[in-house]
Design a protein around this motif. Structure first.
Motif, PDB file in Angstrom:
ATOM      1  N   ASP A  56       0.838  -1.210   0.000  1.00 12.59           N
ATOM      2  CA  ASP A  56       0.000   0.000   0.000  1.00 12.59           C
ATOM      3  C   ASP A  56       0.869   1.255   0.000  1.00 12.59           C
ATOM      4  N   GLY A  57       1.889   1.231   0.829  1.00 11.32           N
ATOM      5  CA  GLY A  57       2.802   2.373   0.923  1.00 11.32           C
ATOM      6  C   GLY A  57       3.497   2.642  -0.399  1.00 11.32           C
ATOM      7  N   LEU A  58       3.967   1.581  -1.047  1.00 13.43           N
ATOM      8  CA  LEU A  58       4.651   1.752  -2.332  1.00 13.43           C
ATOM      9  C   LEU A  58       3.698   2.317  -3.383  1.00 13.43           C
ATOM     10  N   ALA A  59       2.442   1.878  -3.338  1.00 10.50           N
ATOM     11  CA  ALA A  59       1.458   2.406  -4.298  1.00 10.50           C
ATOM     12  C   ALA A  59       1.259   3.906  -4.089  1.00 10.50           C
ATOM     13  N   SER A  60       1.200   4.346  -2.838  1.00  7.38           N
ATOM     14  CA  SER A  60       0.999   5.783  -2.607  1.00  7.38           C
ATOM     15  C   SER A  60       2.246   6.582  -3.000  1.00  7.38           C
ATOM     16  N   GLN A  61       3.422   5.997  -2.840  1.00 12.40           N
ATOM     17  CA  GLN A  61       4.647   6.683  -3.283  1.00 12.40           C
ATOM     18  C   GLN A  61       4.678   6.813  -4.802  1.00 12.40           C
ATOM     19  N   GLN A  62       4.232   5.761  -5.493  1.00  6.94           N
ATOM     20  CA  GLN A  62       4.203   5.823  -6.961  1.00  6.94           C
ATOM     21  C   GLN A  62       3.255   6.914  -7.433  1.00  6.94           C
TER      22      GLN A  62
END
Ligand code: MN
Ligand code: MN
Ligand code: MN
Length: 272
Positions: free
Chosen positions: A87-93
């Motif tokens: 989830d965190g990586l998706a928001s960073q992307q």
């Protein structure tokens, strides 16, 4: 034993594909490496993790913000299935692509109307970032080289600079923790902070769950390594090593050609 826990593949802004990085690391005599692309773990999906000739530790370099500065945290030994991490990586992307769109708007004001499409060509399926805009400006002949693209347009304070809305230090450390990994402060001297400021950062980082720093980052002076080893000791942090390799021929460090840790450091990999 050579270890290198900070390098980039084509899944972010590196030049080599993941298997080429592993093969180069083998050539350089590395025993353990981590591929730490910017806010993505896509490299690990491209590799056969069971059949590599060296130990491959999972990793990722996260962008965060702290007191208006961009700070990078390397997460190591991550469970790549952890939901909080994904989830965190998706928001960073998402933050990354929003920034790219805003950079394109700024470049259009300077006459580069097709910058987004131009940068996208260089991104090779990954999200568009500043290096891709830089390569497009070089291709156009608008600047003489990659460095000049940053100096004139893309670096902090220049006309097409846009600050990304990255997650906080606390959020990133919590994603890494949720994935069972170790949070490592990347290239501590690259921020050009005063010692007082760096100590403040380390205090906040440690309180957030950070547990290691890069005592060796690229080709640094022995005096700098000693200074960082001293900070690691004072703050009770483990020590990591990383070249921050992006491409063959880069000036700051070659893959695997990094100094060993001072003997009084606690290596981040000691418990693995
Ligand atoms: Mn990079
Ligand atoms: Mn970095
Ligand atoms: Mn890096």
């Amino acid at each position: 034993m050579i270890v290198d826990f900070h390098m980039h593949s084509q899944c972010s802004d590196g030049q080599l594909v993941p298997q080429e990085l592993v093969d180069l690391a083998v050539t350089r005599g590395c025993a353990q490496i981590a591929i730490t692309d910017h806010d993505t773990v896509a490299a690990y999906a491209e590799l056969d993790l069971q059949s590599q000739p060296i130990r491959l530790v999972t990793g990722c370099e996260f962008s965060t913000q702290w007191q208006g500065r961009e700070i990078h945290i390397v997460g190591l030994n991550l469970d790549l299935q952890a939901a909080d991490l994904l989830d965190g990586l998706a928001s960073q992307q998402q933050a990354r692509s929003q920034r790219a769109e805003r950079i394109a708007v700024q470049l259009a004001r300077h006459g580069f109307v097709d910058a987004y499409a131009g940068a996208l060509k260089f991104a090779q399926g990954t999200s568009v970032g500043r290096p891709h805009f830089a390569r497009y400006l070089v291709e156009l002949g608008a600047v003489a080289n990659f460095q000049q693209a940053f100096k004139r347009y893309l670096a902090a304070g220049k006309p097409a600079y846009v600050r990304a809305e990255w997650a906080t230090l606390e959020q990133v450390c919590s994603w890494i923790g949720a994935a069972g990994g170790v949070a490592v402060l990347a290239h501590p001297l690259k921020y050009k902070m005063t010692l007082t400021k760096l100590r403040a950062l380390l205090t906040v980082f440690k309180a957030a769950g950070g547990s290691a720093i890069e005592v060796v980052s690229g080709a640094q002076q022995p005096e700098q390594t000693r200074r960082l080893a001293g900070l690691a000791r004072q703050f009770g942090l483990q020590a990591s090593i990383g070249s921050d390799f992006h491409q063959p021929g880069q000036p700051w460090a070659a893959l695997g050609q990094v100094a060993p840790l001072p003997v009084d450091c606690d290596p981040v990999w000691s418990g693995w």
